[in-house]
Design a protein around this motif. Structure first.
Motif, PDB file in Angstrom:
ATOM      1  N   SER A  23       0.721  -1.145   0.021  1.00  0.00           N
ATOM      2  CA  SER A  23       0.130  -0.024   0.025  1.00  0.00           C
ATOM      3  C   SER A  23       0.847   1.415  -0.112  1.00  0.00           C
ATOM      4  O   SER A  23       0.592   2.387  -0.855  1.00  0.00           O
ATOM      5  N   GLU A  26       2.476   1.774  -3.572  1.00  0.00           N
ATOM      6  CA  GLU A  26       1.588   2.194  -4.586  1.00  0.00           C
ATOM      7  C   GLU A  26       1.277   3.769  -4.117  1.00  0.00           C
ATOM      8  O   GLU A  26       1.020   4.385  -5.181  1.00  0.00           O
ATOM      9  N   LEU A  27       1.136   4.183  -2.845  1.00  0.00           N
ATOM     10  CA  LEU A  27       0.804   5.439  -2.713  1.00  0.00           C
ATOM     11  C   LEU A  27       2.137   6.470  -2.870  1.00  0.00           C
ATOM     12  O   LEU A  27       1.994   7.380  -3.357  1.00  0.00           O
ATOM     13  N   MET A  29       3.953   6.057  -5.348  1.00  0.00           N
ATOM     14  CA  MET A  29       3.791   6.152  -7.008  1.00  0.00           C
ATOM     15  C   MET A  29       2.777   7.042  -7.450  1.00  0.00           C
ATOM     16  O   MET A  29       2.704   7.853  -8.550  1.00  0.00           O
ATOM     17  N   GLU A  30       1.838   7.576  -6.311  1.00  0.00           N
ATOM     18  CA  GLU A  30       0.843   8.572  -6.544  1.00  0.00           C
ATOM     19  C   GLU A  30       1.236  10.037  -5.855  1.00  0.00           C
ATOM     20  O   GLU A  30       0.720  11.074  -6.452  1.00  0.00           O
ATOM     21  N   LYS A  31       1.779  10.029  -4.726  1.00  0.00           N
ATOM     22  CA  LYS A  31       1.836  11.076  -4.092  1.00  0.00           C
ATOM     23  C   LYS A  31       3.458  11.179  -3.457  1.00  0.00           C
ATOM     24  O   LYS A  31       4.293  10.141  -3.697  1.00  0.00           O
ATOM     25  N   ARG A  32       3.666  12.254  -3.113  1.00  0.00           N
ATOM     26  CA  ARG A  32       5.155  12.550  -2.603  1.00  0.00           C
ATOM     27  C   ARG A  32       5.027  12.138  -1.260  1.00  0.00           C
ATOM     28  O   ARG A  32       4.115  12.252  -0.384  1.00  0.00           O
ATOM     29  N   LEU A  36       2.028  12.447   2.160  1.00  0.00           N
ATOM     30  CA  LEU A  36       1.492  10.925   2.501  1.00  0.00           C
ATOM     31  C   LEU A  36       1.067  11.067   3.951  1.00  0.00           C
ATOM     32  O   LEU A  36       2.273  11.491   4.991  1.00  0.00           O
ATOM     33  N   ASP A  40      -3.444   7.705   5.259  1.00  0.00           N
ATOM     34  CA  ASP A  40      -3.460   7.288   3.956  1.00  0.00           C
ATOM     35  C   ASP A  40      -3.097   5.806   3.592  1.00  0.00           C
ATOM     36  O   ASP A  40      -3.722   4.987   2.964  1.00  0.00           O
ATOM     37  N   ARG A  44      -5.497   2.583   2.636  1.00  0.00           N
ATOM     38  CA  ARG A  44      -5.226   1.759   1.239  1.00  0.00           C
ATOM     39  C   ARG A  44      -5.011   0.347   1.997  1.00  0.00           C
ATOM     40  O   ARG A  44      -5.275  -0.666   0.960  1.00  0.00           O
ATOM     41  N   ASP A 112      10.534  15.000  -6.667  1.00  0.00           N
ATOM     42  CA  ASP A 112      10.380  13.999  -5.310  1.00  0.00           C
ATOM     43  C   ASP A 112      11.614  13.802  -4.607  1.00  0.00           C
ATOM     44  O   ASP A 112      11.872  12.675  -3.922  1.00  0.00           O
TER      45      ASP A 112
END
Length: 192
Positions: A23, A26-27, A29-32, A36, A40, A44, A112
């Motif tokens: 999780s 995956e996060l 890859m979506e957010k900095r 996070l 979150d 997830r 990032d």
């Protein structure tokens, strides 16, 4: 110590930890990382925050754990199973470091880069520890490298780490970079 739990064979603990790690990845890859939250990650992973904290102190401990285990996995995959030649083992370490930085450059885009210091401390320490072990196992006392193993390991590990960290992957592949770094490392260890 990164984890608050002792190592256990309980499959539920192993599954939960893997779920948290997946999780988190995956996060990322979506957010900095700085945006996070533990919430979150817990959402997830479909766990509560207390479960997260039973495994990791905070998101930075989880990040360091992920970096450490990723590097260990790359090293494990590249080290020869039957290593009779010390140079082969050392070449595998250099190659592993380059492959790690190749993955890092792909997964950690320039915007990032604030996560880089967390990576740097973890990986440089791992490279240093491995080089020190290699020196103690393979060099006799007649060389300067063997006479001062700790300082030699620091210098060699920083050379490997610095070249990998500075590499952008555009002009050279990880394989070519490893081939260029290895003779320098070999010379630093008095093995050339």
């Amino acid at each position: 110590m990164e984890s608050k739990l002792a190592t256990t064979e309980d499959p539920r603990v192993t599954r939960t930890r893997a779920l948290i790690e997946r999780s988190f990845y995956e996060l990322l890859m979506e957010k900095r990382l700085d945006t996070l939250t533990i919430g979150d990650i817990a959402n997830r992973a479909r766990i509560n925050r207390a479960t997260f904290y039973a495994h990791f102190e905070d998101k930075y401990a989880l990040y360091r754990h992920m970096v450490r285990t990723t590097f260990e996995q790359i090293l494990y995959e590249n080290l020869p199973k039957q290593c009779e030649e010390p140079r082969t083992e050392l070449k595998a370490l250099v190659r592993s470091a380059c492959l790690f930085f190749e993955q890092l450059n792909a997964a950690c885009p320039p915007p990032d880069r604030q996560t880089r210091p967390l990576v740097e401390v973890q990986v440089q320490t791992q490279i240093n520890d491995y080089v020190l072990l290699w020196i103690r196992k393979n060099l006799d006392g007649g060389t300067a490298s063997a006479a001062y193993p700790e300082i030699t390991a620091k210098m060699v590990s920083w050379a490997i780490f610095g070249a990998g960290l500075d590499w952008d992957g555009k002009d050279l592949s990880a394989e070519v970079l490893a081939e260029q770094i290895y003779p320098v490392v070999e010379g630093m260890l008095g093995q050339a």
